[in-house]
Scaffold this motif. Sequence first.
Motif, PDB file in Angstrom:
ATOM      1  N   ARG A   2       0.660  -1.267  -0.032  1.00  0.00           N
ATOM      2  CA  ARG A   2      -0.197  -0.102  -0.039  1.00  0.00           C
ATOM      3  C   ARG A   2       0.937   1.246   0.178  1.00  0.00           C
ATOM      4  O   ARG A   2       1.970   1.154   0.450  1.00  0.00           O
ATOM      5  N   THR A   3       0.204   2.368  -0.456  1.00  0.00           N
ATOM      6  CA  THR A   3       1.107   3.397  -0.763  1.00  0.00           C
ATOM      7  C   THR A   3       0.492   4.561   0.139  1.00  0.00           C
ATOM      8  O   THR A   3      -0.819   4.757   0.180  1.00  0.00           O
ATOM      9  N   ALA A   4       1.399   5.358   0.661  1.00  0.00           N
ATOM     10  CA  ALA A   4       0.930   6.819   1.141  1.00  0.00           C
ATOM     11  C   ALA A   4       2.057   7.963   0.901  1.00  0.00           C
ATOM     12  O   ALA A   4       3.144   7.656   0.561  1.00  0.00           O
ATOM     13  N   LEU A  20       4.190   4.567   9.267  1.00  0.00           N
ATOM     14  CA  LEU A  20       3.678   3.720   7.950  1.00  0.00           C
ATOM     15  C   LEU A  20       4.363   2.579   7.376  1.00  0.00           C
ATOM     16  O   LEU A  20       3.930   1.914   7.082  1.00  0.00           O
ATOM     17  N   GLU A  21       5.765   3.043   7.248  1.00  0.00           N
ATOM     18  CA  GLU A  21       6.558   1.875   6.828  1.00  0.00           C
ATOM     19  C   GLU A  21       6.292   0.756   7.864  1.00  0.00           C
ATOM     20  O   GLU A  21       6.474  -0.393   7.188  1.00  0.00           O
ATOM     21  N   TRP A  25       3.664   0.033   4.572  1.00  0.00           N
ATOM     22  CA  TRP A  25       3.153   1.036   3.522  1.00  0.00           C
ATOM     23  C   TRP A  25       4.682   1.498   2.811  1.00  0.00           C
ATOM     24  O   TRP A  25       5.574   1.423   3.348  1.00  0.00           O
ATOM     25  N   GLN A  26       4.459   1.689   1.624  1.00  0.00           N
ATOM     26  CA  GLN A  26       5.663   2.399   0.830  1.00  0.00           C
ATOM     27  C   GLN A  26       5.034   3.961   0.805  1.00  0.00           C
ATOM     28  O   GLN A  26       3.981   4.209   0.618  1.00  0.00           O
TER      29      GLN A  26
END
Length: 392
Positions: A2-4, A20-21, A25-26
């Motif tokens: 998933r991306t943020a 987030l990482e 998440w990317q």
Amino acid sequence: MRTAIVVGAGIGGVTAAVALEQCGWQVTVLERAAELGEVGAGISVWPGAAAVLEELGVEGIAKAARLGEAAGMRRWDGRWIVEAAELGIELPVMLHRTQLHQLITDRLGPAVTIHTGTTVTGLTQDADGVTVTATGARLAGAGADGAGLGRVEPGAAGAGGVGSGSAEYRAELVVGADGIRSVVRGLLAPGYKGPRYSGYTAYRGIAELEVEDSGGETWGRGQRFGFAKMIDGRIYWYSAVNREPGGPDDDVRALFADWHEPIPALLAATPAVLRNDIYDLQTPLLPFVHGRVLLLGDAAHAMTPNMGRGACSAIEDAGALARVLRAGDDLSAYDAERRPATTKLVKRSRQIGVLGQLDSKLACTLRDAVLAAGGKAAGLLAKRKRVEQSRV
């Protein structure tokens, strides 16, 4: 994966990137400044924020920090209003803002890419995610050790260019951590009144001087001064002076020349002084979540520095975001947890500032008397609690 996108690489932004990482998440971080770093002087890290950083694996806080000492509150002439040694209050640790920022960024891994010199100009949401438009697009680095460093020259089409000097970034989630004058917040709610002036200006610095005094705060008429020791023996100090916003710089040494020692000595030993007019955000605060975009730190709840909780609240926001993402995909839970808590801090911090900046002689005399009485009562309650605990 998933991306943020995180907009802003201050303490709150980089903590959010770490969180987030670690949630898998990317992360792409967009920072307006030309270089990654933090501006300021000392900072208080309270236990709640320290616990979040520990959960995120940020190391070295204890080595880089000094436990605060509860020295209480004095009048301008040095007479005690409240001696806090017996209160048993919770204490923060003190360290330099740049040290804290570096300790957090050291925790960033290969799934985080940071672009400096990048200014966000727009964002749009749809059912699948968020598109952020920005100008600049200079790649600062990726990962804790800078592995994969590269550059996208200004004007180049990076990340899906939409024209000379601009770029588009696409992600499932956007975190606006771009400060009190947040571009992200302005795009989400252009009608929000935003920052309001507190009525006073802050001066801060680090004195190249070691003193025996353990620190604390001193309150006068329309002026305050506080200081605390850092781990290297230097002294972080801060002051507040009633002023119109944007006025000329004052000689802070002259403003506090007749105050009790070691205040004049600290100012004389300070090579550089920072000045900032103090603002906070209007209440009620905006919702922190708008679809797939959320606000964090000063972008969501900028507060006056009277409680020393601003950066810590941003760190706690990042911790709450991580918990929400691990539990599922209901971002409203983040707003439900963080907006009520930070609204209270914004209001309480402003109230403390109003009390501390009183300039009427009579009002200040009454204030000091009430605080002294309250301090004595709190001390007695704390002493009774310690006695009761010793009997268990």
